[in-house]
Every structure is written in C-alpha cells, then in structure tokens.
Scaffold this active site. Structure first.
Site, PDB file in Angstrom:
ATOM      1  N   ASP A  20      11.705   4.964  -1.881  1.00 57.39           N
ATOM      2  CA  ASP A  20      11.703   5.090  -0.284  1.00 57.39           C
ATOM      3  C   ASP A  20      12.066   3.952   0.768  1.00 57.39           C
ATOM      4  O   ASP A  20      12.152   2.860   0.702  1.00 57.39           O
ATOM      5  CB  ASP A  20      10.004   4.593  -0.932  1.00 57.39           C
ATOM      6  CG  ASP A  20       9.564   4.892   0.939  1.00 57.39           C
ATOM      7  OD1 ASP A  20       9.894   4.953   1.873  1.00 57.39           O
ATOM      8  OD2 ASP A  20       8.206   4.288   1.098  1.00 57.39           O
ATOM      9  N   ALA A  30       0.725  -1.439   0.134  1.00 58.62           N
ATOM     10  CA  ALA A  30      -0.074  -0.284   0.054  1.00 58.62           C
ATOM     11  C   ALA A  30       0.759   1.635  -0.065  1.00 58.62           C
ATOM     12  O   ALA A  30       0.773   2.666  -0.396  1.00 58.62           O
ATOM     13  CB  ALA A  30      -0.630   0.599   1.515  1.00 58.62           C
ATOM     14  N   ASP A  31       2.048   1.293   0.364  1.00 65.40           N
ATOM     15  CA  ASP A  31       2.446   2.478   0.424  1.00 65.40           C
ATOM     16  C   ASP A  31       3.215   2.930  -0.334  1.00 65.40           C
ATOM     17  O   ASP A  31       3.762   3.625  -1.454  1.00 65.40           O
ATOM     18  CB  ASP A  31       3.990   2.107   1.958  1.00 65.40           C
ATOM     19  CG  ASP A  31       5.011   0.471   0.970  1.00 65.40           C
ATOM     20  OD1 ASP A  31       4.860  -0.174   0.599  1.00 65.40           O
ATOM     21  OD2 ASP A  31       6.088   0.895   1.953  1.00 65.40           O
TER      22      ASP A  31
END
Length: 234
Positions: A100, A79-80
C-alpha cells in the site's frame, strides 16, 4: 459554530463530489471509516452525525473482520492494513502480499491460512522526495515520474531517477525476501496513490487495485451487520 469549522470546507468539497456522481446525501445509509489519524476522528464523527445523521463505524482490530491477526499487539495494526488484507483475501485468495503506497509504504503478508502475519513499513516515496528538497541546499523539489534513462543528464532527471529506480529497487528487494519467507507463490497486489507508477518498473507486483482499501472497508462493514444479527445466530 466553532466545532463546525474544521469540517465545513470538507463537506463543501464532498457535496461537489456527490453531485458529480449523481448521489444525494439522503441516499447514504451508513458510514464506515478506516482512520489512521486519531486527532481527526472527532471531526469525522461529527461530520457523519451532522450531515448524514448517522453514527459512523470506526474500524479497528476489535471488530469481527473475519481476519485472524497474528501481529503483536493487534492494536498496532492500522485500520487501512486490516481492510487491505480482508479485500485481498476476498478478491485474490491467500497467500498474498499487499503493498500500500501511502504516506508510508506498507507491505502486508497474509499466509495460506488467511492469517495476517505482519509486514514491513518504509517511508513513502513522497517523504523521501521531500527530505531531499528540505535537507539539501541546492536540490529542487521534483515531480515523481519514471525517467527515460537511469543515468540522469540533469539534476532534476538524476533526482527523478534516484527516487523512481531507487524506490522500485526497494520494493522488489523487500518483496523477494517476503516471498522467500512466506514460501509458495503468493499473489502480490499493489494499491495506493503511486501504485500504478511504481508497478510499471516492478518485476514482482502482479496487479494494481486502486479501490482495494475501500472494498475492504465495505466488506468489513457488511460483516459487522450480519454477525450478531438475530438471523445470523451468532
């Protein structure tokens, strides 16, 4: 009461954060969660229901995020990573690459059509640091920072140099190959805990956006409220 124990400490901490920001719990109108730790989902859901009296939205690939996911299977995309891509396209356009820096470091590629292609997953720099400490008898645990020189004059400095410069080399090496495959001139955005530190040594990270994931989560939540509403006609 037993069900309350896991999230009571979390809420005490959260209450302090809200108080510092001058926000009352009653002002919270919605809760959206991009969870990549499924065992915590029940606790997060109960926390939202008990303290905010709200049913949270758990984001995943099944929501209409506006992002076309070409990764197979789509259910494997965290989801990130989804919200990072949504926010990057919205703020910076496509093509782009989002790096990320979390527990794992993820490199996420979005093509010129705004489609999520996939990317690269590597161990995070903290995992590498912990492995050095835990798997060697004489190496200490060290802080992650940029050393003054590449050639470390002490064990601690040598380890910091290896972690920092080694990781910058990993990041730029992966980015060069991804940029070649994507073609054109994709923008490269970094986010996550150590993004600012690694970006200082990277030749290819264009900018650091500390709130990219949160902004993507907000954008997806707002879209879910519009799509399917009577006014939207969808």
């Amino acid at each position: 009461m037993a069900l309350m124990l896991p999230y009571e400490p979390m809420m005490h901490l959260g209450a302090g954060v809200f108080a510092l920001a001058g926000i009352d719990f009653k002002q919270i109108k919605a809760v959206a969660i991009a969870s990549v730790v499924p065992p915590l989902n029940y606790t997060l859901r109960r926390m939202s229901e008990v303290y905010f009296h709200l049913t949270p939205l758990f984001l995943d690939h099944t929501q209409n995020t506006g992002l076309s996911i070409l990764y197979q299977p789509p259910s494997d995309v965290g989801a990130d990573r989804i919200v990072d891509a949504v926010a990057a396209i919205h703020k910076y356009g496509a093509p782009c690459i989002v790096v990320d820096f979390g527990t794992a470091t993820t490199f996420n590629a979005i093509n010129g059509n705004g489609e999520y292609l996939g990317g690269v997953i590597t161990p995070g720099i903290m995992i590498s640091s912990d492995a050095l400490f835990e798997r060697t008898a004489k190496l200490p645990r060290v802080d992650i920072k940029r050393p003054l020189k590449v050639i470390g004059p002490s064990t601690v400095a040598a380890m910091q140099s290896g972690l920092y410069h080694g990781y910058v080399g990993l990041v730029d090496g992966v980015l060069r190959k991804m940029i070649d495959e994507l073609g054109g001139a994709p923008r490269v955005i970094a986010t996550g805990g150590l993004a600012s530190l690694i970006a200082t040594g990277s030749e290819l990270i264009e900018l650091v956006d500390d709130t990219l994931t949160l902004e993507g989560l907000r954008l997806v939540y707002e879209r879910t409220q519009i799509v399917g509403s009577p006014e939207s006609g969808v």
